[in-house]
Write an enzyme that holds these catalytic residues in place. Sequence first.
Site, PDB file in Angstrom:
ATOM      1  NE  ARG A  18      -5.403 -17.737  52.536  1.00 56.92           N
ATOM      2  CZ  ARG A  18      -5.836 -16.962  53.420  1.00 56.92           C
ATOM      3  NH1 ARG A  18      -6.498 -15.855  52.904  1.00 56.92           N
ATOM      4  NH2 ARG A  18      -6.247 -17.279  54.580  1.00 56.92           N
ATOM      5  CB  ILE A  20      -7.092 -26.364  48.700  1.00 56.89           C
ATOM      6  CG1 ILE A  20      -5.594 -27.082  48.629  1.00 56.89           C
ATOM      7  CG2 ILE A  20      -8.280 -27.685  48.147  1.00 56.89           C
ATOM      8  CD1 ILE A  20      -5.465 -28.150  49.727  1.00 56.89           C
ATOM      9  CE1 TYR A 158      -5.045 -29.021  59.476  1.00 54.09           C
ATOM     10  CE2 TYR A 158      -3.740 -31.080  58.986  1.00 54.09           C
ATOM     11  CZ  TYR A 158      -4.619 -29.954  58.481  1.00 54.09           C
ATOM     12  OH  TYR A 158      -4.737 -30.002  57.156  1.00 54.09           O
ATOM     13  CB  ILE A 191      -1.832 -28.805  48.082  1.00 59.83           C
ATOM     14  CG1 ILE A 191      -2.312 -30.317  48.287  1.00 59.83           C
ATOM     15  CG2 ILE A 191      -2.266 -27.970  46.815  1.00 59.83           C
ATOM     16  CD1 ILE A 191      -2.032 -31.086  47.255  1.00 59.83           C
TER      17      ILE A 191
HETATM   18  N1  LIG Z   1      -1.855 -27.074  51.663  1.00 65.70           N
HETATM   19  C1  LIG Z   1      -1.873 -28.432  52.015  1.00 65.70           C
HETATM   20  O1  LIG Z   1      -0.753 -28.823  51.851  1.00 65.70           O
HETATM   21  C2  LIG Z   1      -2.947 -28.834  52.581  1.00 65.70           C
HETATM   22  C3  LIG Z   1      -2.799 -30.530  52.722  1.00 65.70           C
HETATM   23  C4  LIG Z   1      -3.924 -31.036  53.269  1.00 65.70           C
HETATM   24  C5  LIG Z   1      -5.099 -30.571  53.746  1.00 65.70           C
HETATM   25  N2  LIG Z   1      -5.519 -29.304  53.596  1.00 65.70           N
HETATM   26  C6  LIG Z   1      -6.563 -28.579  53.802  1.00 65.70           C
HETATM   27  O2  LIG Z   1      -7.142 -27.862  52.824  1.00 65.70           O
HETATM   28  C7  LIG Z   1      -7.819 -26.875  53.335  1.00 65.70           C
HETATM   29  C8  LIG Z   1      -7.509 -25.629  52.568  1.00 65.70           C
HETATM   30  O3  LIG Z   1      -6.038 -25.459  53.099  1.00 65.70           O
HETATM   31  P1  LIG Z   1      -5.126 -24.193  52.254  1.00 65.70           P
HETATM   32  O4  LIG Z   1      -3.869 -24.700  52.362  1.00 65.70           O
HETATM   33  O5  LIG Z   1      -5.704 -23.846  50.989  1.00 65.70           O
HETATM   34  O6  LIG Z   1      -5.387 -23.153  53.338  1.00 65.70           O
HETATM   35  P2  LIG Z   1      -5.287 -21.264  52.827  1.00 65.70           P
HETATM   36  O7  LIG Z   1      -4.966 -20.751  54.258  1.00 65.70           O
HETATM   37  O8  LIG Z   1      -4.135 -21.159  51.676  1.00 65.70           O
HETATM   38  O9  LIG Z   1      -6.619 -21.060  52.323  1.00 65.70           O
HETATM   39  C9  LIG Z   1      -7.964 -21.088  53.450  1.00 65.70           C
HETATM   40  C10 LIG Z   1      -8.956 -20.500  53.002  1.00 65.70           C
HETATM   41  O10 LIG Z   1     -10.012 -20.896  53.900  1.00 65.70           O
HETATM   42  C11 LIG Z   1     -10.563 -19.546  54.257  1.00 65.70           C
HETATM   43  N3  LIG Z   1     -10.867 -19.307  55.610  1.00 65.70           N
HETATM   44  C12 LIG Z   1      -9.973 -19.642  56.884  1.00 65.70           C
HETATM   45  N4  LIG Z   1     -10.677 -19.198  57.937  1.00 65.70           N
HETATM   46  C13 LIG Z   1     -11.979 -19.092  57.601  1.00 65.70           C
HETATM   47  C14 LIG Z   1     -12.888 -18.550  58.465  1.00 65.70           C
HETATM   48  N5  LIG Z   1     -12.837 -18.529  59.600  1.00 65.70           N
HETATM   49  N6  LIG Z   1     -14.015 -18.330  57.781  1.00 65.70           N
HETATM   50  C15 LIG Z   1     -14.168 -18.213  56.414  1.00 65.70           C
HETATM   51  N7  LIG Z   1     -13.069 -18.585  55.536  1.00 65.70           N
HETATM   52  C16 LIG Z   1     -11.947 -18.972  56.238  1.00 65.70           C
HETATM   53  C17 LIG Z   1      -9.635 -18.266  53.832  1.00 65.70           C
HETATM   54  O11 LIG Z   1      -9.941 -17.202  53.858  1.00 65.70           O
HETATM   55  C18 LIG Z   1      -8.893 -19.006  52.632  1.00 65.70           C
HETATM   56  O12 LIG Z   1      -9.933 -18.700  51.508  1.00 65.70           O
HETATM   57  C19 LIG Z   1      -7.685 -26.959  54.603  1.00 65.70           C
HETATM   58  O13 LIG Z   1      -9.043 -27.919  55.255  1.00 65.70           O
HETATM   59  C20 LIG Z   1      -6.424 -27.708  55.047  1.00 65.70           C
HETATM   60  O14 LIG Z   1      -6.450 -28.349  56.203  1.00 65.70           O
HETATM   61  C21 LIG Z   1      -4.275 -28.474  53.076  1.00 65.70           C
END
Ligand SMILES: NC(=O)c1ccc[n+]([C@@H]2O[C@H](COP(=O)([O-])OP(=O)(O)OC[C@H]3O[C@@H](n4cnc5c(N)ncnc54)[C@H](O)[C@@H]3O)[C@@H](O)[C@H]2O)c1
Length: 270
Positions: A18, A20, A158, A191
């Site tokens: 799910r 990014i 974080y 995002i």
């Molecule tokens: N969403 C934002 O605005 C944003 C902004 C900057 C950076 N990020 C970074 O982008 C990345 C993804 O964020 P997102 O918003 O898509 O998060 P999300 O929670 O929507 O998705 C996270 C994904 O990682 C997987 N995951 C989490 N913990 C896990 C584990 N222990 N083992 C295996 N899989 C695991 C989940 O199953 C999922 O598929 C992160 O590193 C986050 O810090 C997000």
Amino acid sequence: MTSLRYKDKVALVTGGSRGIGKGCVDVFVENGAKVIFCSNDDTEGQDLESKLNSKGPGEALFIYGDVTQESHIKKIVEKTVEKFGRIDCLINNAGTHPLSHTIDEFSAEDFRKLLDLNLINYFLFSKYSLPHLRKTEGSIINISSLVNQIGQAQAVTYVATKGAITSMTKALAIDEAKYNVRVNSVAPSSIWTPLLDDVLKSVPNPLEAKQMCANSQLLGRIGTIEEVGKACLFLASDATFCTGIELNLTAGAELNYGIKNMRKQKTSAN
Ligand SMILES: NC(=O)c1ccc[n+]([C@@H]2O[C@H](COP(=O)([O-])OP(=O)(O)OC[C@H]3O[C@@H](n4cnc5c(N)ncnc54)[C@H](O)[C@@H]3O)[C@@H](O)[C@H]2O)c1
């Protein structure tokens, strides 16, 4: 018909079920890649795998795994090579953002757990994938965050993990250049993902918070997971003269002055 920009190449995406990571899996499969993705959510992963394989033109393979476990990481990399014989691109993405607190409410144990998930996981996937990436002269893309450059309120642990990811990217870019392996990072601002949704739902007025979040970008909106996937495809397939860079995916969020005064206002009562 548009040309396929990653046809028959192999990409490994962590946390791809799910958010990014899913955006990256979708875009790479749309561009003809063979994509292995892992996550700790079996149902989401299986669903996405079957949806993508019925659509193509690339292929998707989901592997369940917890990226805080070194043995799972080793197995995921081994399975990738067993199945597809090579790795051209590793996208380190799996991670989380804890709910907002000041340092007073974070324990050392909270921080250690977050380091395992957000940082050591990227280190270990890189370590076990690099012998294969060196053979293909491939690349690593680390999903960092804009907050590693500008900080963020109530997110000290974080922000520290994201700063470390960006610094690790540069150090690894230096060491791996001799193998023509490129190592870059991506720094998104906001995002729209399930994680951001959860963070916004945790505040008293989620709708207002979502609007403020959109207004933090000069372009007045939150980014999409496809936009991150496309930026990663650019780094993997086109940006062959880029290593050690951080690509800001921020719609200008870091620009201009804003209202930033954090001092308590003095009133006649104090
Ligand atoms: N969403 C934002 O605005 C944003 C902004 C900057 C950076 N990020 C970074 O982008 C990345 C993804 O964020 P997102 O918003 O898509 O998060 P999300 O929670 O929507 O998705 C996270 C994904 O990682 C997987 N995951 C989490 N913990 C896990 C584990 N222990 N083992 C295996 N899989 C695991 C989940 O199953 C999922 O598929 C992160 O590193 C986050 O810090 C997000």
